[in-house]
Design an enzyme around this catalytic site. Sequence first.
Site, mmCIF file in Angstrom:
data_model
loop_
_atom_site.group_PDB
_atom_site.id
_atom_site.type_symbol
_atom_site.label_atom_id
_atom_site.label_comp_id
_atom_site.label_asym_id
_atom_site.label_seq_id
_atom_site.Cartn_x
_atom_site.Cartn_y
_atom_site.Cartn_z
ATOM 1 N N GLU A 53 0.805 -1.226 0.000
ATOM 2 C CA GLU A 53 0.000 0.000 0.000
ATOM 3 C C GLU A 53 0.837 1.276 0.000
ATOM 4 O O GLU A 53 1.832 1.381 0.728
ATOM 5 C CB GLU A 53 -0.909 -0.006 1.239
ATOM 6 C CG GLU A 53 -1.938 1.112 1.252
ATOM 7 C CD GLU A 53 -3.095 0.756 2.142
ATOM 8 O OE1 GLU A 53 -4.080 0.190 1.621
ATOM 9 O OE2 GLU A 53 -3.012 1.020 3.350
ATOM 10 N N LYS A 55 0.726 4.816 1.202
ATOM 11 C CA LYS A 55 -0.039 5.406 2.307
ATOM 12 C C LYS A 55 0.811 6.459 3.009
ATOM 13 O O LYS A 55 1.830 6.137 3.624
ATOM 14 C CB LYS A 55 -0.423 4.286 3.283
ATOM 15 C CG LYS A 55 -1.228 4.685 4.487
ATOM 16 C CD LYS A 55 -1.536 3.430 5.307
ATOM 17 C CE LYS A 55 -2.449 3.717 6.475
ATOM 18 N NZ LYS A 55 -2.757 2.460 7.229
ATOM 19 N N LYS A 115 -8.041 2.472 -3.010
ATOM 20 C CA LYS A 115 -8.502 2.354 -1.636
ATOM 21 C C LYS A 115 -9.023 3.716 -1.178
ATOM 22 O O LYS A 115 -8.268 4.681 -1.076
ATOM 23 C CB LYS A 115 -7.389 1.868 -0.719
ATOM 24 C CG LYS A 115 -7.894 1.397 0.634
ATOM 25 C CD LYS A 115 -6.790 0.769 1.457
ATOM 26 C CE LYS A 115 -7.345 0.245 2.764
ATOM 27 N NZ LYS A 115 -6.254 -0.208 3.675
ATOM 28 N N GLU A 164 -14.531 -5.346 2.115
ATOM 29 C CA GLU A 164 -13.931 -5.350 3.453
ATOM 30 C C GLU A 164 -14.972 -5.581 4.533
ATOM 31 O O GLU A 164 -16.046 -4.979 4.529
ATOM 32 C CB GLU A 164 -13.226 -4.016 3.703
ATOM 33 C CG GLU A 164 -12.527 -3.942 5.049
ATOM 34 C CD GLU A 164 -11.753 -2.643 5.205
ATOM 35 O OE1 GLU A 164 -10.749 -2.478 4.481
ATOM 36 O OE2 GLU A 164 -12.152 -1.809 6.038
ATOM 37 N N ASN A 185 -10.550 -6.651 8.101
ATOM 38 C CA ASN A 185 -9.702 -5.583 8.615
ATOM 39 C C ASN A 185 -9.631 -5.679 10.137
ATOM 40 O O ASN A 185 -10.655 -5.608 10.819
ATOM 41 C CB ASN A 185 -10.249 -4.214 8.206
ATOM 42 C CG ASN A 185 -9.241 -3.093 8.407
ATOM 43 O OD1 ASN A 185 -8.320 -3.213 9.208
ATOM 44 N ND2 ASN A 185 -9.424 -1.996 7.700
ATOM 45 N N GLU A 215 -6.091 -7.666 6.636
ATOM 46 C CA GLU A 215 -5.715 -6.256 6.565
ATOM 47 C C GLU A 215 -5.408 -5.709 7.954
ATOM 48 O O GLU A 215 -6.085 -6.039 8.923
ATOM 49 C CB GLU A 215 -6.852 -5.430 5.964
ATOM 50 C CG GLU A 215 -7.360 -5.889 4.612
ATOM 51 C CD GLU A 215 -8.583 -5.092 4.197
ATOM 52 O OE1 GLU A 215 -8.535 -3.845 4.234
ATOM 53 O OE2 GLU A 215 -9.601 -5.711 3.856
ATOM 54 N N SER A 216 -4.410 -4.843 8.029
ATOM 55 C CA SER A 216 -4.031 -4.083 9.231
ATOM 56 C C SER A 216 -3.291 -4.942 10.260
ATOM 57 O O SER A 216 -3.322 -6.164 10.227
ATOM 58 C CB SER A 216 -5.240 -3.420 9.892
ATOM 59 O OG SER A 216 -5.828 -2.471 9.035
#
Length: 256
Positions: A53, A55, A115, A164, A185, A215-216
């Site tokens: 990603e 970001k 995203k 998601e 997530n 995710e995360s």
Amino acid sequence: MLSDLTAGALADASERRSARPLSAVEADAMAAPSAIDALALLAPADRVKIIAEIKRASPSRGALAEIRDPAVLAVSYETGGASAISVLTEGRRFGGSLADLTAVREAVSLPLLRKDFIADPYQVFEARAAGADLVLLIVAALDDRTLSELYELTTSLGMAALVETHSRDEVARALDVGAGLIGVNARDLSTFELDRDLFGSLADQIPSGVIRVAESAVLSAADVAHYRSAGADIVLVGEALVTGDPITTLQHFLEA
């Protein structure tokens, strides 16, 4: 927090629509080169895959990296072995833009994920026009009708949707629209709290044939291994890549 982020994204999209109407953006989307078949390239394999990603910041962590040239970072991700690249285009809290997506599209051949907090068809057409192959649809931000309509529009444009989720109910809703790529997530977008075991608690609800994305809460190779052991086909990584050496970090993560 999620409601505020979505409302802000919709307000910004409305401002862009005032400058460039839907008909023009739709025409751009139709004229763009065909989307990459992201589902085929992200299909489960013998080793974990990484969505890397781009970001700059987040509401939970603040500023992360300046990233003056997202295209250069994207090339590093491709070199390092990423299977796809996520480009955050939300500007208010994440510091991204559609210009980032366009620049990255010109620099790499990997599938690109837009995203953002997408809740309006205009944003989906923007994504395709800018070269996205996937868009993020957050179940918690959308009612059933809007989720279904945006999913159908996304697929009609040749793109895939990363749908998601954060709960069993949301996984069920994602499956109801036919999602082939479901993310879990670990960060609750209402409270921004993290639960790194959430993916593992929901993975068994995602059937075989549906690609599972964690995710995360990924800062180390051990975190990638944790998600892989819980059944993740793909791990989406942002902060750990933009705050360190992206190529070396990617390679360590892929070896996890």
